[in-house]
Design an enzyme around this catalytic site. Structure first.
Site, PDB file in Angstrom:
ATOM      1  N   CYS A 107       0.993  -0.783   0.297  1.00 57.48           N
ATOM      2  CA  CYS A 107       0.511  -0.114   0.153  1.00 57.48           C
ATOM      3  C   CYS A 107       0.837   0.808  -0.168  1.00 57.48           C
ATOM      4  CB  CYS A 107      -0.767  -0.013   1.266  1.00 57.48           C
ATOM      5  SG  CYS A 107      -1.907  -1.277   1.804  1.00 57.48           S
ATOM      6  N   ALA A 108       1.489   1.702  -0.569  1.00 64.44           N
ATOM      7  CA  ALA A 108       2.841   2.402  -1.037  1.00 64.44           C
ATOM      8  C   ALA A 108       2.628   3.698  -1.755  1.00 64.44           C
ATOM      9  CB  ALA A 108       3.504   2.352  -2.395  1.00 64.44           C
ATOM     10  N   PRO A 140       1.625   8.225  -0.047  1.00 62.38           N
ATOM     11  CA  PRO A 140       2.213   8.505  -1.287  1.00 62.38           C
ATOM     12  C   PRO A 140       3.739   8.290  -1.777  1.00 62.38           C
ATOM     13  CG  PRO A 140       2.000   9.324   0.580  1.00 62.38           C
ATOM     14  CD  PRO A 140       1.426   8.055   1.008  1.00 62.38           C
ATOM     15  N   GLY A 141       4.039   7.185  -0.979  1.00 65.05           N
ATOM     16  CA  GLY A 141       5.924   6.966  -1.344  1.00 65.05           C
ATOM     17  C   GLY A 141       6.486   6.858  -0.418  1.00 65.05           C
ATOM     18  N   ASP A 156      -0.364   0.086  -4.926  1.00 64.13           N
ATOM     19  CA  ASP A 156      -1.972   0.867  -4.641  1.00 64.13           C
ATOM     20  C   ASP A 156      -2.575   0.700  -5.970  1.00 64.13           C
ATOM     21  OD1 ASP A 156      -1.904   3.971  -2.548  1.00 64.13           O
ATOM     22  OD2 ASP A 156      -3.560   3.617  -4.487  1.00 64.13           O
ATOM     23  N   ASP A 170      -4.977  -3.845  -6.612  1.00 70.30           N
ATOM     24  CA  ASP A 170      -5.445  -3.869  -5.724  1.00 70.30           C
ATOM     25  C   ASP A 170      -4.318  -5.075  -4.790  1.00 70.30           C
ATOM     26  OD1 ASP A 170      -7.139  -4.967  -3.046  1.00 70.30           O
ATOM     27  OD2 ASP A 170      -9.293  -4.620  -3.788  1.00 70.30           O
ATOM     28  N   CYS A 177      -0.977   2.966  11.023  1.00 72.16           N
ATOM     29  CA  CYS A 177      -1.346   4.371  12.385  1.00 72.16           C
ATOM     30  C   CYS A 177      -2.525   4.965  12.841  1.00 72.16           C
ATOM     31  CB  CYS A 177      -0.816   5.885  11.034  1.00 72.16           C
ATOM     32  SG  CYS A 177      -2.279   6.303   9.770  1.00 72.16           S
TER      33      CYS A 177
END
Length: 461
Positions: free
Chosen positions: A277-278, A280-281, A301, A328, A398
């Site tokens: 799930c990269a 924004p990097g 992503d 996905d 998070c």
């Protein structure tokens, strides 16, 4: 007419560079259009030439009011003849601005808080209600000379909800998981101005040299413990993305907790690693830096538009080992038993970042959690298939919500007997709130960084 026209232009210029007017407009966008706080602020800043000191005040007002909305509205309910939700929106915003300054900003004189709020009413079509603004704010000042004007509910959960400005369901969730004492610490911590952390691009510059460059721009930093490439800003710095050293790829803005996740993964040079799930990097590029830009890192992503941000970040940081793939991660196929390590930083409720993302406390609903946990488990189950025997998978969020953290890991291990928690490769620097061996939960009031959860799993014995 020319003179009048010039006066109008000059007056409009002053208005558009007035910090309270800009805060008022940003809050209008947030309440009317459900805009996120950072986006609403970017919009007003892009249309003004406001000074750095005034832009700091705008940000403080807008973020502070979004955080403290329930408390401020409770004060309006008590001081006005109509409840906050029954007030015209513009009047409600102006009252929030005035009350926030009186209650939370010690450096602004009471007279300035009142007078600027009255002026806001006059400048925004509420001249007839300017007396109401004046009266309510002066009532607050008069009452505060005797005691706190805020009357708290007698029921315990709403009492804490109004005091700390959180919805009742979140207060209940935190108490259930952390007890009352720790919940009070957590809610208070979430209402503080967040620190800004940087991750030094060690392939381009040393931490000490970047610290010196930033100091030449008047930006003081301190070293982050546990992180060899981490810096924390010690003072307000304005928009640091405009600095040449940012544009040249010498650092990334990334919270300490997020940096720790990639350290926990412990990527090694020349490995094949997937960030499931990269976008924004931030973690994807950190993996590449830790691998000395060798091997292959694949950032996945489901949204192509978000993957563009991964590519942009990689290009800015001058990283060559990153590939991106639209798809996905709960369904992607093709790497079964081929990958050395996988990072599964799943979409989550974000309940560890409520100080930086105050919108979450009002937008997120408890019924959304179940759908999130189902998605999280699907992504974890599918991503685990990519790992070769002896390989590593790190699951992270998070959020501080047990349903999205420990419960997911427990279910996964029950369903996948070939996997186990990895306890032998943990970084000895991880002196945090360890829930069990192989799992780490970062508790913001204790660790002074975003709330995060991470679990390290190994395939095979």
């Amino acid at each position: 007419m020319k003179i009048n026209g010039k006066i109008f232009v000059y007056y409009n210029f002053l208005l558009m560079n007035n910090p309270r007017q800009l805060a008022f407009q940003a809050l209008q966008n947030i309440y009317q259009n459900h805009a996120y706080t950072d986006i609403a602020l970017d919009k007003v800043f892009s249309s003004s030439n406001i000074s750095p000191s005034n832009s700091h005040l705008v940000s403080e007002l807008v973020y502070g009011i979004v955080r403290r909305k329930r408390t401020l509205d409770s004060l309006i309910n008590q001081l006005a003849t109509k409840k906050a939700t029954q007030q015209p929106l513009n009047l409600r915003i102006i009252l929030q601005l005035g009350l926030y300054q009186l209650r939370y900003l010690d450096k602004i004189p009471e007279s300035a808080a009142v007078n600027t709020s009255v002026d806001l009413a006059k400048n925004n079509g509420l001249t007839k209600l300017s007396g109401v603004v004046n009266g309510i704010l002066r009532s607050y000042i008069r009452l505060s000379e005797q005691e706190d004007p805020l009357i708290l509910p007698s029921d315990f959960i709403p009492h804490l909800g109004v005091k700390y400005s959180f919805p009742d369901w979140l207060v209940s969730l935190f108490i259930e998981q952390f007890n009352v004492k720790n919940t009070k610490k957590l809610l208070n911590w979430y209402n503080q101005i967040p620190s800004i952390d940087l991750r030094v691009n060690s392939l381009q510059i040393s931490r000490e040299n970047l610290q010196e460059i930033l100091l030449n721009h008047g930006i003081e930093t301190t070293f982050l413990p546990y992180l060899s490439d981490g810096l924390r800003l010690a003072n307000s710095a304005g928009n640091i993305t405009k600095l040449d050293c940012f544009k040249e790829g010498l650092f990334t803005i990334q919270d300490a907790s997020a940096q720790l996740v990639t350290d926990f993964l412990n990527p090694q040079p020349h490995e094949i690693i997937i960030d499931a799930c990269a976008a924004p990097g931030g973690k994807t590029t950190h993996i590449a830096e830790l691998m000395k830009d060798t091997g292959t890192i694949i950032g996945c992503d489901r949204h192509l538009s978000r993957l563009k941000k991964v590519t942009q970040n990689a290009e800015r940081l001058k990283l060559k080992s990153i590939e991106v793939l639209e798809g996905d991660s709960s369904q992607l196929r093709g790497w079964e038993n081929k990958v050395d390590r996988v990072l599964v930083d799943v979409p989550c409720s974000g309940l560890g970042t409520l100080h930086k993302n105050p919108d979450i406390r009002w937008h997120k609903k408890p019924e959304e959690i179940k759908a999130l946990t189902e998605l999280q488990l699907k992504i974890l189950e599918n991503s685990a298939k990519w790992v070769k025997n002896g390989g590593i998978l790190v699951y992270s969020t998070c959020t501080l919500n047990k349903q999205e953290n420990e419960d997911i890991i427990t279910k996964f291990l029950e369903n996948n007997p070939l996997w186990q928690l990895d306890t032998k490769n943990n970084n000895p620097n991880f002196d945090f709130s360890i829930t069990s061996k192989g799992m780490v939960k970062i508790f913001p009031p204790v660790d002074n960084m975003d709330g995060f959860f991470m679990a390290k799993l190994i395939k095979g014995k």
